[in-house]
Structures are given as structure tokens and as C-alpha cells.
Design an enzyme around this catalytic site. Structure first.
Site, PDB file in Angstrom:
ATOM      1  N   TYR A  48       0.822  -1.215   0.000  1.00 22.81           N
ATOM      2  CA  TYR A  48       0.000   0.000   0.000  1.00 22.81           C
ATOM      3  C   TYR A  48       0.858   1.268   0.000  1.00 22.81           C
ATOM      4  O   TYR A  48       0.741   2.130   0.874  1.00 22.81           O
ATOM      5  CB  TYR A  48      -0.920   0.027   1.222  1.00 22.81           C
ATOM      6  CG  TYR A  48      -2.028  -0.985   1.228  1.00 22.81           C
ATOM      7  CD1 TYR A  48      -2.382  -1.705   0.088  1.00 22.81           C
ATOM      8  CD2 TYR A  48      -2.756  -1.224   2.391  1.00 22.81           C
ATOM      9  CE1 TYR A  48      -3.405  -2.637   0.110  1.00 22.81           C
ATOM     10  CE2 TYR A  48      -3.792  -2.148   2.424  1.00 22.81           C
ATOM     11  CZ  TYR A  48      -4.108  -2.856   1.292  1.00 22.81           C
ATOM     12  OH  TYR A  48      -5.125  -3.775   1.321  1.00 22.81           O
ATOM     13  N   GLY A  49       1.708   1.412  -0.957  1.00 20.87           N
ATOM     14  CA  GLY A  49       2.521   2.618  -1.061  1.00 20.87           C
ATOM     15  C   GLY A  49       3.292   2.907   0.212  1.00 20.87           C
ATOM     16  O   GLY A  49       3.994   2.036   0.735  1.00 20.87           O
TER      17      GLY A  49
END
Length: 292
Positions: free
Chosen positions: A52-53
Site C-alpha cells: 500500500y505505497g
């Protein structure tokens, strides 16, 4: 804040999970504000992923300070034991924690992906080692798409996962094959006391090619409060659902929390009336020829 038991783990978690995909591309200030909002509203169920980034990095400053007060889950999308183990350790470092309550094998939505995770030298072995070392307390599995329920049912036959995480919303459950597969998974989960946690509760449709994307989600979400209320009512009407993840945009989070805090003010008939009348409501996943 309504809480439900997370399967045989016994933890009483908030029914709305802080879905940290929303932190993937925000500033630290925005992340801190969103996490603080969650804690203020008695949300103790946090779910993130290595993919997730910058989410795990953004969570670290606050989460590390309240680690003992929350249920913390992350995920690895790696398929080999070696790479998954590296990613698990990296997640701990990024979040500044010594352990997580739940480590999930991520995006296992087909039997082919399940085979890769559970074969010799696969990611499941890394999760088991991490559990033996005490840095992972429980092991779960997640999946996207229409094949997820059937895949997770097979997963529970192969290994006693403590949790499953997969899509559920009004439209997808109206699809006969998806409904049958989801119900079959729920029955097995009940037998094993496996926690069923769901995603995409407020997903409306894929983004149109020329459509202005007002949110960070990879799909078009619902953003009208009444519709969000109906979506939340629908997923929480399943007593076997331990919780659902908030949408991947920090601006939708307060509306979702508001809907949860008012859960019970809407009945099944009203929710169905609202959701069945929406134009353009469909599955955000491509339909396969079969979900068996």
C-alpha cells in the site's frame, strides 16, 4: 463503536477496520489526522499491507505508540518463502513495531495463487516461521475478484487460517454464483471459527474511461451518506462478518464511521430499496466464466 469478536482469536475489534490503503499517497500530517480520528472514534482494528505505497511508513509514528491498544494486521503479496520473510521484517521496521496480530497472504484470489503460496518453499512457510518467532500472532488470507470465496474455501481445507478477507457488497451478493460461493465459505468459517472480514463494501463500479476521479480509490466509490449508510447496513447485517475495511480514501472515512455509529437506524428493507435502485451499480471486478 460496535465491536465483534475476530473469530477464534477472541479479540473484540471495531466492525469498521481502518483500511490503510487510504494512506498510500498522503502526507504524514494527513495520515496522522486520519489515524487520530479513528482512535478518537474507538476504532481499534487496523489493516494495512506492504504493497500500500507509503501506508506502513505513515502509520508508524502513531501506531507504534498505541500498539498495545489495537489489533494490527498487515499483508505480504510475495509468494516465495524467502521474499515473503524479507517483506514481513520490512513491514515491522516501517511501522516501528515488534509484532503484528495478523499477517495475511495477500491477493490470493485464485487456486493458482493459492497453490503458489502453499507449495513447498511458498509464502505460507514464511508466515509460519514468523509466527514461531513471535513476530506474527496469527495467519490469514485475502483475495479479490469473483473467485475469492471458492479459493478461500479451499484454503481453509489446506490450512487453518485464522481469518479470511474478501469482497462483499449488495451487488456482488446479488450474483447467484457469488452468493452461493460466499455462503459456502461462511458455513465453513463458522465451523472453524475463522473470522470473515470483508472489503469493497462501498464500491460502486469501475471508473469510466473519461470519468473524473475524485477519490484515490481504484474504483468509483459511493460518496452519498444515505447510500454509504445502506452499504454499511448490508455488510453488517451478516452476523458472521467480523468487520469490513474502510474505502481507500481518507475523505470517505468519516462518512463510513458515521454510518457505523448509526448502524441499526436503517432496516433491511430500506437498505435494499436504496441499493437496488442505483443506476450503474455493478461489480468492480471482471466477471470470469466460472467462479467454481
Amino acid at each position: 463503536m460496535l465491536k465483534r469478536r475476530i473469530g477464534r482469536l477472541g479479540y473484540e475489534g471495531s466492525v469498521v477496520m481502518f483500511g490503510a490503503a487510504s494512506l498510500g499517497n498522503v502526507t504524514q500530517e494527513e495520515a496522522d489526522e486520519s489515524i487520530s480520528f479513528a482512535l478518537k472514534h474507538d476504532i481499534n482494528h487496523f489493516d494495512t499491507a506492504a504493497s500500500y505505497g507509503d501506508a506502513e511508513l505513515r502509520m508508524g509514528p502513531i501506531i507504534s505508540g498505541v500498539r498495545g491498544d489495537i489489533f494490527l494486521a498487515t499483508k505480504t503479496g510475495e509468494r516465495s518463502k524467502a521474499k515473503a520473510k524479507e517483506e514481513i521484517y520490512r513491514s515491522m521496521e516501517r511501522m516501528k513495531v515488534d509484532n503484528v496480530d495478523l499477517l495475511q497472504l495477500h491477493a490470493v484470489g485464485t487456486l493458482e495463487e493459492l497453490d503458489r503460496c502453499t507449495e513447498k518453499g511458498g509464502a505460507l512457510e514464511a508466515a509460519l516461521e514468523a509466527r514461531d518467532e513471535g513476530i506474527v500472532k496469527a495467519i490469514g488470507i485475502t483475495g479479490h475478484g469473483h473467485q475469492a470465496p471458492a479459493t478461500h474455501l479451499e484454503a481453509l481445507r489446506r490450512f487453518p487460517f485464522e481469518t479470511v478477507l474478501l469482497p462483499l457488497n449488495y451487488y456482488m451478493y446479488s450474483m447467484p454464483e457469488y452468493r452461493a460461493a460466499f455462503d459456502a465459505l461462511m458455513r465453513e468459517a463458522l465451523k472453524q471459527d475463522t473470522a470473515v472480514r470483508v472489503i469493497k463494501a462501498v464500491a460502486k463500479a469501475p471508473w469510466g474511461e473519461q470519468q473524473k476521479r475524485n477519490y484515490a480509490t481504484w474504483y468509483e466509490p459511493f460518496d452519498q451518506q444515505e447510500v454509504i449508510d445502506a452499504c454499511v447496513h448490508f455488510v453488517l447485517s451478516f452476523p458472521g462478518v467480523a468487520g469490513f475495511a474502510s474505502a481507500g480514501d481518507i475523505h470517505l472515512f468519516p462518512k463510513i464511521v458515521d454510518a457505523v455509529e448509526r448502524f441499526g437506524s436503517m432496516n433491511d428493507e430500506e437498505a435494499a430499496r436504496i441499493l437496488s435502485s442505483i443506476s450503474g451499480y455493478t461489480s468492480i471486478f471482471e466477471s470470469p466464466t466460472s467462479i467454481a
